[in-house]
Design a protein around this motif. Structure first.
Motif, PDB file in Angstrom:
ATOM      1  N   MET A  92      44.097 -72.979 -72.028  1.00 32.07           N
ATOM      2  CA  MET A  92      44.104 -72.997 -70.564  1.00 32.07           C
ATOM      3  C   MET A  92      45.405 -72.401 -70.055  1.00 32.07           C
ATOM      4  O   MET A  92      46.457 -73.061 -70.082  1.00 32.07           O
ATOM      5  N   MET A  93      45.360 -71.154 -69.624  1.00 30.79           N
ATOM      6  CA  MET A  93      46.555 -70.490 -69.087  1.00 30.79           C
ATOM      7  C   MET A  93      46.160 -69.731 -67.828  1.00 30.79           C
ATOM      8  O   MET A  93      45.010 -69.302 -67.700  1.00 30.79           O
ATOM      9  N   PRO A  94      47.129 -69.515 -66.934  1.00 26.19           N
ATOM     10  CA  PRO A  94      46.817 -68.717 -65.740  1.00 26.19           C
ATOM     11  C   PRO A  94      46.693 -67.238 -66.083  1.00 26.19           C
ATOM     12  O   PRO A  94      47.128 -66.803 -67.144  1.00 26.19           O
ATOM     13  N   ARG A  95      46.106 -66.501 -65.201  1.00 24.49           N
ATOM     14  CA  ARG A  95      45.937 -65.042 -65.249  1.00 24.49           C
ATOM     15  C   ARG A  95      44.978 -64.590 -66.341  1.00 24.49           C
ATOM     16  O   ARG A  95      44.098 -63.778 -66.120  1.00 24.49           O
ATOM     17  N   MET A  96      45.169 -65.065 -67.574  1.00 26.55           N
ATOM     18  CA  MET A  96      44.210 -64.764 -68.636  1.00 26.55           C
ATOM     19  C   MET A  96      44.179 -65.977 -69.559  1.00 26.55           C
ATOM     20  O   MET A  96      45.235 -66.431 -69.997  1.00 26.55           O
ATOM     21  N   THR A  97      42.980 -66.477 -69.850  1.00 27.18           N
ATOM     22  CA  THR A  97      42.938 -67.659 -70.720  1.00 27.18           C
ATOM     23  C   THR A  97      43.200 -67.240 -72.164  1.00 27.18           C
ATOM     24  O   THR A  97      43.129 -66.056 -72.519  1.00 27.18           O
ATOM     25  N   GLY A  98      43.489 -68.238 -72.986  1.00 22.54           N
ATOM     26  CA  GLY A  98      43.730 -67.951 -74.392  1.00 22.54           C
ATOM     27  C   GLY A  98      42.510 -67.348 -75.070  1.00 22.54           C
ATOM     28  O   GLY A  98      42.640 -66.487 -75.946  1.00 22.54           O
ATOM     29  N   LEU A  99      41.314 -67.777 -74.651  1.00 18.42           N
ATOM     30  CA  LEU A  99      40.098 -67.219 -75.252  1.00 18.42           C
ATOM     31  C   LEU A  99      39.973 -65.731 -74.919  1.00 18.42           C
ATOM     32  O   LEU A  99      39.578 -64.919 -75.767  1.00 18.42           O
ATOM     33  N   GLU A 100      40.287 -65.391 -73.672  1.00 19.52           N
ATOM     34  CA  GLU A 100      40.210 -63.982 -73.263  1.00 19.52           C
ATOM     35  C   GLU A 100      41.244 -63.149 -74.024  1.00 19.52           C
ATOM     36  O   GLU A 100      40.953 -62.029 -74.464  1.00 19.52           O
ATOM     37  N   VAL A 101      42.434 -63.705 -74.181  1.00 18.02           N
ATOM     38  CA  VAL A 101      43.477 -62.985 -74.918  1.00 18.02           C
ATOM     39  C   VAL A 101      43.033 -62.791 -76.365  1.00 18.02           C
ATOM     40  O   VAL A 101      43.165 -61.702 -76.933  1.00 18.02           O
ATOM     41  N   CYS A 102      42.493 -63.845 -76.952  1.00 17.14           N
ATOM     42  CA  CYS A 102      42.056 -63.778 -78.349  1.00 17.14           C
ATOM     43  C   CYS A 102      41.015 -62.686 -78.528  1.00 17.14           C
ATOM     44  O   CYS A 102      41.114 -61.861 -79.433  1.00 17.14           O
ATOM     45  N   ALA A 103      40.017 -62.684 -77.639  1.00 22.87           N
ATOM     46  CA  ALA A 103      38.954 -61.671 -77.742  1.00 22.87           C
ATOM     47  C   ALA A 103      39.537 -60.267 -77.562  1.00 22.87           C
ATOM     48  O   ALA A 103      39.157 -59.326 -78.278  1.00 22.87           O
ATOM     49  N   ALA A 104      40.468 -60.109 -76.621  1.00 25.02           N
ATOM     50  CA  ALA A 104      41.070 -58.787 -76.375  1.00 25.02           C
ATOM     51  C   ALA A 104      41.897 -58.333 -77.582  1.00 25.02           C
ATOM     52  O   ALA A 104      41.870 -57.164 -77.975  1.00 25.02           O
ATOM     53  N   LEU A 105      42.623 -59.275 -78.186  1.00 24.42           N
ATOM     54  CA  LEU A 105      43.430 -58.915 -79.357  1.00 24.42           C
ATOM     55  C   LEU A 105      42.527 -58.502 -80.519  1.00 24.42           C
ATOM     56  O   LEU A 105      42.802 -57.550 -81.243  1.00 24.42           O
ATOM     57  N   ARG A 106      41.443 -59.213 -80.694  1.00 21.72           N
ATOM     58  CA  ARG A 106      40.541 -58.909 -81.806  1.00 21.72           C
ATOM     59  C   ARG A 106      39.846 -57.568 -81.606  1.00 21.72           C
ATOM     60  O   ARG A 106      39.410 -56.943 -82.581  1.00 21.72           O
ATOM     61  N   ALA A 107      39.755 -57.131 -80.356  1.00 24.36           N
ATOM     62  CA  ALA A 107      39.141 -55.825 -80.097  1.00 24.36           C
ATOM     63  C   ALA A 107      40.046 -54.691 -80.580  1.00 24.36           C
ATOM     64  O   ALA A 107      39.592 -53.560 -80.727  1.00 24.36           O
ATOM     65  N   ASP A 108      41.316 -55.002 -80.823  1.00 22.83           N
ATOM     66  CA  ASP A 108      42.268 -54.012 -81.331  1.00 22.83           C
ATOM     67  C   ASP A 108      42.195 -54.005 -82.860  1.00 22.83           C
ATOM     68  O   ASP A 108      42.500 -55.024 -83.479  1.00 22.83           O
ATOM     69  N   PRO A 109      41.822 -52.889 -83.461  1.00 21.52           N
ATOM     70  CA  PRO A 109      41.691 -52.861 -84.927  1.00 21.52           C
ATOM     71  C   PRO A 109      42.982 -53.258 -85.647  1.00 21.52           C
ATOM     72  O   PRO A 109      42.942 -53.830 -86.733  1.00 21.52           O
ATOM     73  N   ALA A 110      44.118 -52.974 -85.024  1.00 26.22           N
ATOM     74  CA  ALA A 110      45.401 -53.318 -85.658  1.00 26.22           C
ATOM     75  C   ALA A 110      45.592 -54.820 -85.764  1.00 26.22           C
ATOM     76  O   ALA A 110      46.426 -55.296 -86.537  1.00 26.22           O
TER      77      ALA A 110
END
Lengths: 360, 124
Positions: B54-72
Protein backbone atom coordinates in the motif's frame (compact mmCIF):
# COMPACT_ATOMS: atom_id res chain seq x y z
CA UNK A 1 -28.04 57.64 16.28
CA UNK A 2 -30.25 57.13 13.30
CA UNK A 3 -30.97 53.85 11.62
CA UNK A 4 -28.23 54.14 9.00
CA UNK A 5 -25.60 54.81 11.62
CA UNK A 6 -26.74 51.80 13.62
CA UNK A 7 -26.54 49.62 10.54
CA UNK A 8 -23.11 50.97 9.67
CA UNK A 9 -21.76 50.27 13.14
CA UNK A 10 -23.32 46.82 13.14
CA UNK A 11 -21.72 45.96 9.82
CA UNK A 12 -18.39 47.30 10.98
CA UNK A 13 -18.53 45.14 14.14
CA UNK A 14 -19.52 42.10 12.10
CA UNK A 15 -16.69 42.59 9.63
CA UNK A 16 -14.21 43.14 12.49
CA UNK A 17 -15.42 39.95 14.19
CA UNK A 18 -15.04 37.98 10.99
CA UNK A 19 -11.54 39.34 10.42
CA UNK A 20 -10.59 38.51 13.99
CA UNK A 21 -11.92 34.96 13.53
CA UNK A 22 -9.95 34.57 10.31
CA UNK A 23 -6.78 35.82 11.95
CA UNK A 24 -7.25 33.54 14.96
CA UNK A 25 -7.90 30.54 12.72
CA UNK A 26 -4.83 31.28 10.63
CA UNK A 27 -2.70 31.73 13.76
CA UNK A 28 -4.02 28.51 15.21
CA UNK A 29 -3.14 26.61 12.02
CA UNK A 30 0.29 28.19 11.91
CA UNK A 31 0.98 27.21 15.51
CA UNK A 32 -0.19 23.63 14.94
CA UNK A 33 1.91 23.43 11.79
CA UNK A 34 4.99 24.63 13.68
CA UNK A 35 4.31 22.19 16.52
CA UNK A 36 3.97 19.35 14.04
CA UNK A 37 7.19 20.28 12.30
CA UNK A 38 9.03 20.54 15.63
CA UNK A 39 7.65 17.16 16.64
CA UNK A 40 8.67 15.62 13.31
CA UNK A 41 12.17 17.11 13.64
CA UNK A 42 12.54 15.66 17.14
CA UNK A 43 11.16 12.38 15.93
CA UNK A 44 13.71 12.31 13.11
CA UNK A 45 16.42 12.94 15.73
CA UNK A 46 15.19 10.11 17.94
CA UNK A 47 14.45 7.59 15.23
CA UNK A 48 18.07 6.54 14.54
CA UNK A 49 18.54 5.57 18.20
CA UNK A 50 15.38 3.48 18.27
CA UNK A 51 16.19 1.92 14.91
CA UNK A 52 19.67 1.00 16.17
CA UNK A 53 18.11 -0.79 19.15
CA UNK A 54 15.60 -2.64 16.97
CA UNK A 55 18.32 -3.69 14.53
CA UNK A 56 20.59 -4.83 17.36
CA UNK A 57 18.34 -5.93 20.25
CA UNK A 58 21.30 -6.82 22.44
CA UNK A 59 22.59 -3.27 22.27
CA UNK A 60 21.77 -0.30 24.46
CA UNK A 61 19.46 2.54 23.63
CA UNK A 62 21.14 5.91 23.60
CA UNK A 63 18.73 8.74 23.14
CA UNK A 64 20.09 12.11 22.06
CA UNK A 65 19.47 14.80 24.67
CA UNK A 66 16.76 16.89 23.08
CA UNK A 67 15.19 17.99 26.33
CA UNK A 68 12.17 16.86 28.27
CA UNK A 69 10.14 16.26 25.17
CA UNK A 70 12.44 13.48 24.06
CA UNK A 71 11.01 11.04 26.63
CA UNK A 72 7.46 11.83 25.52
CA UNK A 73 8.40 11.45 21.88
CA UNK A 74 10.30 8.27 22.60
CA UNK A 75 7.07 6.88 24.01
CA UNK A 76 5.15 7.93 20.89
CA UNK A 77 7.81 6.51 18.58
CA UNK A 78 7.93 3.27 20.58
CA UNK A 79 4.16 2.96 20.39
CA UNK A 80 4.40 3.16 16.61
CA UNK A 81 7.25 0.69 16.33
CA UNK A 82 5.60 -1.80 18.68
CA UNK A 83 2.90 -2.34 16.07
CA UNK A 84 5.41 -2.71 13.25
CA UNK A 85 8.01 -5.16 14.58
CA UNK A 86 7.92 -8.48 16.38
CA UNK A 87 10.32 -10.96 17.94
CA UNK A 88 13.48 -9.97 19.79
CA UNK A 89 13.38 -6.41 18.44
CA UNK A 90 9.99 -5.85 19.96
CA UNK A 91 11.07 -7.50 23.21
CA UNK A 92 14.09 -5.19 23.39
CA UNK A 93 11.89 -2.14 22.97
CA UNK A 94 9.49 -3.33 25.67
CA UNK A 95 12.43 -3.98 28.05
CA UNK A 96 13.66 -0.46 27.39
CA UNK A 97 10.24 1.01 28.12
CA UNK A 98 10.07 -0.92 31.38
CA UNK A 99 13.60 0.10 32.38
CA UNK A 100 12.80 3.78 31.78
CA UNK A 101 9.69 3.61 33.94
CA UNK A 102 7.45 4.31 30.96
CA UNK A 103 5.30 1.25 31.69
CA UNK A 104 4.96 2.24 35.37
CA UNK A 105 3.94 5.74 34.34
CA UNK A 106 1.42 4.36 31.83
CA UNK A 107 -0.14 2.11 34.48
CA UNK A 108 -0.57 5.15 36.72
CA UNK A 109 -1.99 7.28 33.90
CA UNK A 110 -4.53 4.61 33.04
CA UNK A 111 -6.16 5.18 36.43
CA UNK A 112 -6.17 8.99 36.17
CA UNK A 113 -8.56 11.43 34.61
CA UNK A 114 -8.01 12.75 31.12
CA UNK A 115 -9.43 10.74 28.24
CA UNK A 116 -6.61 11.24 25.75
CA UNK A 117 -3.79 10.50 28.19
CA UNK A 118 -5.63 7.49 29.55
CA UNK A 119 -6.30 6.16 26.04
CA UNK A 120 -2.67 6.56 24.96
CA UNK A 121 -1.49 4.91 28.19
CA UNK A 122 -3.86 1.99 27.65
CA UNK A 123 -2.71 1.68 24.05
CA UNK A 124 0.93 1.56 25.18
CA UNK A 125 0.20 -1.08 27.81
CA UNK A 126 -1.73 -3.16 25.31
CA UNK A 127 1.04 -3.00 22.78
CA UNK A 128 3.73 -3.83 25.32
CA UNK A 129 1.73 -6.96 26.07
CA UNK A 130 3.10 -7.39 29.59
CA UNK A 131 1.11 -9.65 31.93
CA UNK A 132 1.64 -7.12 34.75
CA UNK A 133 -0.61 -4.64 32.88
CA UNK A 134 -3.61 -6.94 32.81
CA UNK A 135 -5.10 -5.84 36.15
CA UNK A 136 -4.80 -2.06 35.55
CA UNK A 137 -6.47 -2.55 32.17
CA UNK A 138 -9.21 -4.77 33.59
CA UNK A 139 -10.13 -1.91 35.91
CA UNK A 140 -11.06 0.13 32.85
CA UNK A 141 -13.87 -2.33 32.02
CA UNK A 142 -15.70 -1.22 35.15
CA UNK A 143 -15.49 2.50 34.43
CA UNK A 144 -18.68 4.49 34.09
CA UNK A 145 -17.54 6.11 30.84
CA UNK A 146 -18.32 4.00 27.74
CA UNK A 147 -15.27 5.44 25.98
CA UNK A 148 -12.95 4.38 28.78
CA UNK A 149 -14.43 0.88 28.71
CA UNK A 150 -13.88 0.67 24.95
CA UNK A 151 -10.27 1.76 25.34
CA UNK A 152 -9.81 -0.93 27.96
CA UNK A 153 -11.34 -3.61 25.75
CA UNK A 154 -9.10 -2.70 22.82
CA UNK A 155 -5.96 -2.64 24.95
CA UNK A 156 -6.79 -5.98 26.61
CA UNK A 157 -7.12 -7.59 23.20
CA UNK A 158 -3.61 -6.46 22.34
CA UNK A 159 -2.23 -8.19 25.46
CA UNK A 160 -2.92 -11.53 23.83
CA UNK A 161 -3.64 -13.06 27.24
CA UNK A 162 -6.16 -15.91 27.38
CA UNK A 163 -7.05 -14.92 30.94
CA UNK A 164 -8.73 -11.80 29.57
CA UNK A 165 -11.30 -13.76 27.52
CA UNK A 166 -13.69 -14.21 30.45
CA UNK A 167 -13.73 -10.53 31.47
CA UNK A 168 -13.98 -9.45 27.83
CA UNK A 169 -17.00 -11.67 27.25
CA UNK A 170 -18.57 -10.51 30.51
CA UNK A 171 -18.55 -6.89 29.39
CA UNK A 172 -20.78 -7.71 26.42
CA UNK A 173 -23.91 -7.87 28.58
CA UNK A 174 -22.69 -6.23 31.77
CA UNK A 175 -24.58 -3.28 33.23
CA UNK A 176 -21.73 -1.14 31.92
CA UNK A 177 -21.34 -2.84 28.57
CA UNK A 178 -19.26 -2.44 25.44
CA UNK A 179 -20.59 -3.05 21.89
CA UNK A 180 -20.13 -6.66 20.91
CA UNK A 181 -18.31 -5.75 17.67
CA UNK A 182 -15.50 -4.10 19.65
CA UNK A 183 -15.29 -7.05 22.03
CA UNK A 184 -15.16 -9.47 19.10
CA UNK A 185 -12.27 -7.58 17.51
CA UNK A 186 -10.34 -7.74 20.75
CA UNK A 187 -11.05 -11.41 21.26
CA UNK A 188 -9.71 -12.12 17.79
CA UNK A 189 -6.52 -10.27 18.74
CA UNK A 190 -6.08 -12.54 21.75
CA UNK A 191 -5.33 -15.25 19.24
CA UNK A 192 -5.19 -19.03 19.41
CA UNK A 193 -4.64 -19.08 23.18
CA UNK A 194 -8.16 -17.68 23.57
CA UNK A 195 -9.87 -20.56 21.77
CA UNK A 196 -10.26 -22.93 24.76
CA UNK A 197 -12.02 -20.37 27.00
CA UNK A 198 -14.20 -19.32 24.04
CA UNK A 199 -15.23 -22.95 23.49
CA UNK A 200 -16.03 -23.22 27.16
CA UNK A 201 -18.15 -20.07 26.91
CA UNK A 202 -20.21 -21.69 24.14
CA UNK A 203 -21.35 -24.22 26.71
CA UNK A 204 -21.80 -22.08 29.81
CA UNK A 205 -22.13 -18.37 29.13
CA UNK A 206 -25.15 -16.13 28.55
CA UNK A 207 -26.71 -15.97 25.05
CA UNK A 208 -25.09 -12.61 24.23
CA UNK A 209 -21.69 -13.91 25.26
CA UNK A 210 -22.18 -17.17 23.37
CA UNK A 211 -23.06 -15.21 20.23
CA UNK A 212 -19.78 -13.24 20.52
CA UNK A 213 -17.83 -16.41 21.28
CA UNK A 214 -19.32 -18.14 18.23
CA UNK A 215 -18.51 -15.24 15.94
CA UNK A 216 -14.95 -15.00 17.26
CA UNK A 217 -14.35 -18.72 16.79
CA UNK A 218 -15.54 -18.40 13.21
CA UNK A 219 -13.20 -15.50 12.55
CA UNK A 220 -10.36 -17.50 14.09
CA UNK A 221 -11.20 -20.46 11.82
CA UNK A 222 -11.12 -22.60 14.97
CA UNK A 223 -11.63 -26.11 13.58
CA UNK A 224 -11.52 -27.56 17.08
CA UNK A 225 -14.66 -25.59 17.95
CA UNK A 226 -16.82 -27.19 15.23
CA UNK A 227 -18.57 -29.69 17.56
CA UNK A 228 -19.37 -26.91 20.06
CA UNK A 229 -20.75 -24.69 17.29
CA UNK A 230 -22.86 -27.54 15.92
CA UNK A 231 -24.34 -28.03 19.40
CA UNK A 232 -25.40 -24.38 19.38
CA UNK A 233 -27.40 -24.76 16.16
CA UNK A 234 -30.26 -26.10 18.30
CA UNK A 235 -30.05 -23.41 20.98
CA UNK A 236 -32.98 -21.29 22.07
CA UNK A 237 -31.43 -17.95 21.21
CA UNK A 238 -31.74 -16.94 17.54
CA UNK A 239 -28.68 -14.69 17.63
CA UNK A 240 -26.53 -17.54 18.89
CA UNK A 241 -27.86 -19.83 16.15
CA UNK A 242 -27.14 -17.23 13.45
CA UNK A 243 -23.58 -16.68 14.71
CA UNK A 244 -22.96 -20.40 14.98
CA UNK A 245 -24.17 -20.89 11.40
CA UNK A 246 -21.92 -18.10 10.16
CA UNK A 247 -18.94 -19.43 12.08
CA UNK A 248 -19.38 -22.94 10.67
CA UNK A 249 -19.47 -21.49 7.16
CA UNK A 250 -16.25 -19.53 7.79
CA UNK A 251 -14.44 -22.49 9.28
CA UNK A 252 -15.43 -24.66 6.32
CA UNK A 253 -15.22 -28.02 8.04
CA UNK A 254 -17.23 -30.69 6.14
CA UNK A 255 -18.58 -32.06 9.45
CA UNK A 256 -20.88 -29.05 9.48
CA UNK A 257 -22.67 -29.88 6.22
CA UNK A 258 -25.28 -32.32 7.56
CA UNK A 259 -26.08 -30.28 10.70
CA UNK A 260 -26.48 -27.16 8.54
CA UNK A 261 -28.81 -28.99 6.17
CA UNK A 262 -30.88 -30.14 9.16
CA UNK A 263 -30.93 -26.58 10.44
CA UNK A 264 -32.12 -25.38 7.04
CA UNK A 265 -35.08 -27.72 7.19
CA UNK A 266 -35.93 -26.96 10.82
CA UNK A 267 -35.46 -23.19 11.08
CA UNK A 268 -36.80 -20.89 8.36
CA UNK A 269 -35.55 -17.80 10.16
CA UNK A 270 -31.97 -18.94 9.50
CA UNK A 271 -32.48 -19.79 5.84
CA UNK A 272 -30.34 -17.10 4.27
CA UNK A 273 -27.49 -17.42 6.78
CA UNK A 274 -27.51 -21.20 6.47
CA UNK A 275 -27.58 -21.13 2.68
CA UNK A 276 -24.57 -18.79 2.66
CA UNK A 277 -22.77 -21.04 5.13
CA UNK A 278 -23.41 -24.07 2.91
CA UNK A 279 -21.98 -22.12 -0.02
CA UNK A 280 -18.91 -21.26 2.01
CA UNK A 281 -18.48 -24.96 2.85
CA UNK A 282 -18.76 -25.81 -0.84
CA UNK A 283 -19.78 -29.37 -0.03
CA UNK A 284 -21.40 -31.18 -3.01
CA UNK A 285 -23.63 -32.92 -0.47
CA UNK A 286 -25.60 -29.69 -0.17
CA UNK A 287 -26.37 -29.48 -3.91
CA UNK A 288 -29.70 -31.37 -3.89
CA UNK A 289 -31.22 -29.25 -1.12
CA UNK A 290 -29.86 -25.98 -2.54
CA UNK A 291 -31.25 -26.96 -5.96
CA UNK A 292 -34.73 -27.36 -4.43
CA UNK A 293 -34.45 -23.85 -3.06
CA UNK A 294 -33.93 -22.33 -6.52
CA UNK A 295 -37.67 -22.55 -6.87
CA UNK A 296 -38.42 -20.97 -3.49
CA UNK A 297 -41.13 -18.31 -3.47
CA UNK A 298 -38.81 -16.04 -1.45
CA UNK A 299 -36.63 -14.24 -3.99
CA UNK A 300 -33.76 -13.70 -1.57
CA UNK A 301 -33.69 -17.40 -0.65
CA UNK A 302 -33.64 -18.47 -4.31
CA UNK A 303 -30.90 -15.97 -5.13
CA UNK A 304 -28.78 -17.06 -2.16
CA UNK A 305 -29.22 -20.69 -3.14
CA UNK A 306 -28.09 -19.95 -6.69
CA UNK A 307 -24.98 -18.11 -5.45
CA UNK A 308 -24.13 -20.90 -3.04
CA UNK A 309 -24.45 -23.51 -5.77
CA UNK A 310 -21.72 -21.73 -7.76
CA UNK A 311 -19.40 -22.50 -4.86
CA UNK A 312 -20.25 -26.18 -4.65
CA UNK A 313 -17.97 -27.30 -7.46
CA UNK A 314 -18.93 -28.96 -10.76
CA UNK A 315 -22.05 -30.57 -9.21
CA UNK A 316 -23.35 -27.16 -8.17
CA UNK A 317 -22.72 -25.61 -11.58
CA UNK A 318 -24.32 -28.58 -13.32
CA UNK A 319 -27.43 -28.17 -11.15
CA UNK A 320 -27.60 -24.48 -12.05
CA UNK A 321 -27.28 -25.20 -15.78
CA UNK A 322 -30.03 -27.81 -15.61
CA UNK A 323 -32.30 -25.33 -13.87
CA UNK A 324 -31.44 -22.62 -16.40
CA UNK A 325 -32.10 -24.95 -19.35
CA UNK A 326 -35.40 -26.20 -17.97
CA UNK A 327 -36.68 -22.63 -17.86
CA UNK A 328 -38.94 -23.19 -14.88
CA UNK A 329 -38.99 -21.48 -11.49
CA UNK A 330 -35.56 -20.37 -10.40
CA UNK A 331 -34.14 -20.38 -13.93
CA UNK A 332 -33.65 -16.62 -13.84
CA UNK A 333 -31.65 -16.81 -10.61
CA UNK A 334 -29.70 -19.74 -12.03
CA UNK A 335 -28.77 -17.87 -15.21
CA UNK A 336 -27.74 -14.78 -13.23
CA UNK A 337 -25.57 -16.83 -10.89
CA UNK A 338 -23.91 -18.64 -13.80
CA UNK A 339 -23.20 -15.32 -15.52
CA UNK A 340 -21.66 -13.84 -12.36
CA UNK A 341 -19.59 -16.98 -11.90
CA UNK A 342 -18.29 -16.81 -15.48
CA UNK A 343 -17.48 -13.11 -15.15
CA UNK A 344 -15.50 -13.81 -12.00
CA UNK A 345 -13.36 -16.32 -13.88
CA UNK A 346 -12.24 -13.78 -16.48
CA UNK A 347 -8.52 -12.90 -16.17
CA UNK A 348 -7.85 -9.54 -14.55
CA UNK A 349 -5.56 -8.41 -17.36
CA UNK A 350 -8.17 -8.86 -20.07
CA UNK A 351 -7.56 -6.76 -23.16
CA UNK A 352 -10.89 -5.11 -23.96
CA UNK A 353 -9.75 -4.21 -27.48
CA UNK A 354 -9.18 -7.86 -28.28
CA UNK A 355 -12.76 -8.89 -27.53
CA UNK A 356 -14.79 -9.49 -30.66
CA UNK A 357 -18.48 -8.93 -30.25
CA UNK A 358 -20.95 -10.69 -32.52
CA UNK A 359 -22.42 -8.48 -35.22
CA UNK A 360 -26.19 -8.83 -35.48
CA UNK B 1 27.93 -6.15 -1.66
CA UNK B 2 24.41 -6.10 -3.08
CA UNK B 3 22.34 -3.09 -3.96
CA UNK B 4 18.84 -3.24 -2.50
CA UNK B 5 15.89 -0.99 -3.29
CA UNK B 6 13.31 -0.51 -0.52
CA UNK B 7 10.05 1.32 -1.25
CA UNK B 8 7.74 2.07 1.68
CA UNK B 9 5.73 5.19 2.48
CA UNK B 10 6.29 4.69 6.23
CA UNK B 11 9.56 6.42 7.23
CA UNK B 12 9.80 4.28 10.39
CA UNK B 13 9.84 1.07 8.34
CA UNK B 14 12.05 2.55 5.64
CA UNK B 15 14.74 3.66 8.07
CA UNK B 16 14.66 0.44 10.07
CA UNK B 17 15.07 -1.73 6.99
CA UNK B 18 17.77 0.56 5.60
CA UNK B 19 19.72 0.44 8.86
CA UNK B 20 19.46 -3.33 9.20
CA UNK B 21 20.53 -4.03 5.63
CA UNK B 22 23.35 -1.48 5.66
CA UNK B 23 24.55 -2.93 8.96
CA UNK B 24 24.82 -6.26 7.14
CA UNK B 25 26.91 -4.69 4.39
CA UNK B 26 24.32 -4.06 1.68
CA UNK B 27 24.02 -0.83 -0.23
CA UNK B 28 20.47 0.48 0.17
CA UNK B 29 18.34 2.95 -1.78
CA UNK B 30 15.18 3.84 0.16
CA UNK B 31 12.27 5.63 -1.53
CA UNK B 32 8.85 6.70 -0.20
CA UNK B 33 6.50 5.57 -2.97
CA UNK B 34 6.01 3.49 -6.07
CA UNK B 35 6.72 6.25 -8.59
CA UNK B 36 10.04 6.99 -6.87
CA UNK B 37 10.82 3.27 -7.01
CA UNK B 38 10.35 3.27 -10.79
CA UNK B 39 12.59 6.36 -11.09
CA UNK B 40 15.25 4.65 -9.01
CA UNK B 41 14.98 1.57 -11.22
CA UNK B 42 15.60 3.72 -14.31
CA UNK B 43 18.73 5.25 -12.79
CA UNK B 44 20.33 2.30 -11.02
CA UNK B 45 20.74 -1.44 -11.07
CA UNK B 46 19.42 -3.41 -8.13
CA UNK B 47 20.07 -6.93 -6.91
CA UNK B 48 16.90 -7.14 -4.84
CA UNK B 49 13.74 -5.09 -4.41
CA UNK B 50 11.62 -4.79 -1.26
CA UNK B 51 8.17 -3.29 -1.84
CA UNK B 52 5.41 -2.23 0.49
CA UNK B 53 2.03 -3.03 -1.07
CA UNK B 54 0.00 0.00 0.00
CA UNK B 55 1.84 3.08 -1.26
CA UNK B 56 0.73 6.37 -2.80
CA UNK B 57 1.08 7.16 -6.51
CA UNK B 58 1.86 3.55 -7.45
CA UNK B 59 1.10 0.50 -5.33
CA UNK B 60 3.70 -2.15 -4.68
CA UNK B 61 1.77 -4.60 -6.87
CA UNK B 62 1.84 -2.16 -9.78
CA UNK B 63 5.56 -1.56 -9.29
CA UNK B 64 6.21 -5.30 -9.12
CA UNK B 65 4.31 -5.95 -12.35
CA UNK B 66 6.09 -3.04 -14.09
CA UNK B 67 9.51 -4.26 -12.94
CA UNK B 68 8.79 -7.79 -14.13
CA UNK B 69 7.85 -6.41 -17.54
CA UNK B 70 11.51 -5.35 -17.85
CA UNK B 71 13.56 -8.33 -19.09
CA UNK B 72 16.56 -7.07 -17.11
CA UNK B 73 14.57 -7.57 -13.90
CA UNK B 74 13.37 -11.09 -14.64
CA UNK B 75 15.86 -12.70 -12.27
CA UNK B 76 15.98 -10.02 -9.60
CA UNK B 77 14.22 -11.14 -6.40
CA UNK B 78 11.24 -8.99 -5.42
CA UNK B 79 9.91 -9.32 -1.89
CA UNK B 80 6.62 -7.78 -0.78
CA UNK B 81 6.60 -6.25 2.69
CA UNK B 82 3.06 -5.73 3.83
CA UNK B 83 0.36 -5.97 6.46
CA UNK B 84 -2.15 -7.25 3.89
CA UNK B 85 -2.29 -10.90 4.69
CA UNK B 86 -5.56 -12.02 3.13
CA UNK B 87 -5.24 -14.98 0.76
CA UNK B 88 -6.29 -12.97 -2.25
CA UNK B 89 -3.71 -10.27 -1.45
CA UNK B 90 -0.96 -12.88 -1.26
CA UNK B 91 -2.23 -14.36 -4.53
CA UNK B 92 -2.16 -10.89 -6.12
CA UNK B 93 1.40 -10.39 -4.99
CA UNK B 94 2.63 -13.63 -6.49
CA UNK B 95 0.57 -13.06 -9.64
CA UNK B 96 2.35 -9.70 -10.06
CA UNK B 97 5.68 -11.46 -10.01
CA UNK B 98 6.78 -11.28 -6.38
CA UNK B 99 9.07 -14.00 -5.10
CA UNK B 100 8.19 -13.83 -1.43
CA UNK B 101 5.99 -12.12 1.14
CA UNK B 102 7.09 -10.67 4.46
CA UNK B 103 4.20 -9.81 6.72
CA UNK B 104 4.08 -6.83 9.06
CA UNK B 105 4.73 -6.75 11.96
CA UNK B 106 8.05 -8.22 10.96
CA UNK B 107 11.25 -9.30 12.64
CA UNK B 108 14.23 -7.30 11.32
CA UNK B 109 16.46 -10.34 11.84
CA UNK B 110 14.11 -12.56 9.83
CA UNK B 111 13.85 -9.93 7.10
CA UNK B 112 17.65 -9.89 6.76
CA UNK B 113 17.71 -13.69 6.64
CA UNK B 114 15.15 -13.74 3.86
CA UNK B 115 16.94 -11.02 1.90
CA UNK B 116 20.24 -12.88 2.16
CA UNK B 117 18.60 -16.14 1.17
CA UNK B 118 16.94 -14.56 -1.86
CA UNK B 119 20.24 -12.96 -2.92
CA UNK B 120 22.17 -16.20 -2.52
CA UNK B 121 19.59 -18.08 -4.61
CA UNK B 122 20.06 -15.54 -7.34
CA UNK B 123 23.86 -15.76 -7.54
CA UNK B 124 25.17 -18.35 -10.00
Amino acid sequence: MNGIQVMTWSLAILVAAMLALLVLTALGRLMRHRQRRRRDRLRDQLRPSVVALLADPDGELQLPSTGRRSEDLFEVLSLDYLSKVRGESRDALVRELEARGTVDAAERRVAQRGGVRRASAAELLGRCGLPRSRDPLLELLLHRSPEVRRVGVRALGRLGDAATVGPLLAVVDAERSVPSSIVTQSLVRVGASGIPPLRSALRTASPAQRAVAAETLGLERAVEAVPDLIDNLDGEDAEVRVRAVGALGRIGDPRACEPLLRSLRADESLSIATIHALGALGDPGAVPRLSELLDDARHDVATAAAESLTRCGPDGLAALRRCADEGGGGSRQARAAIARHELGRLPSNIDADAIQFPVT
Amino acid sequence: MSHVLIADDDPDIRELVRFKLEQAGHEVTAVPDGAAAMSAHENSTFDLVLLDVMMPRMTGLEVCAALRADPAMSSVPILMLTAKAQERDVDSGFASGADDYILKPFSPRELLTRVNAALSRRRP
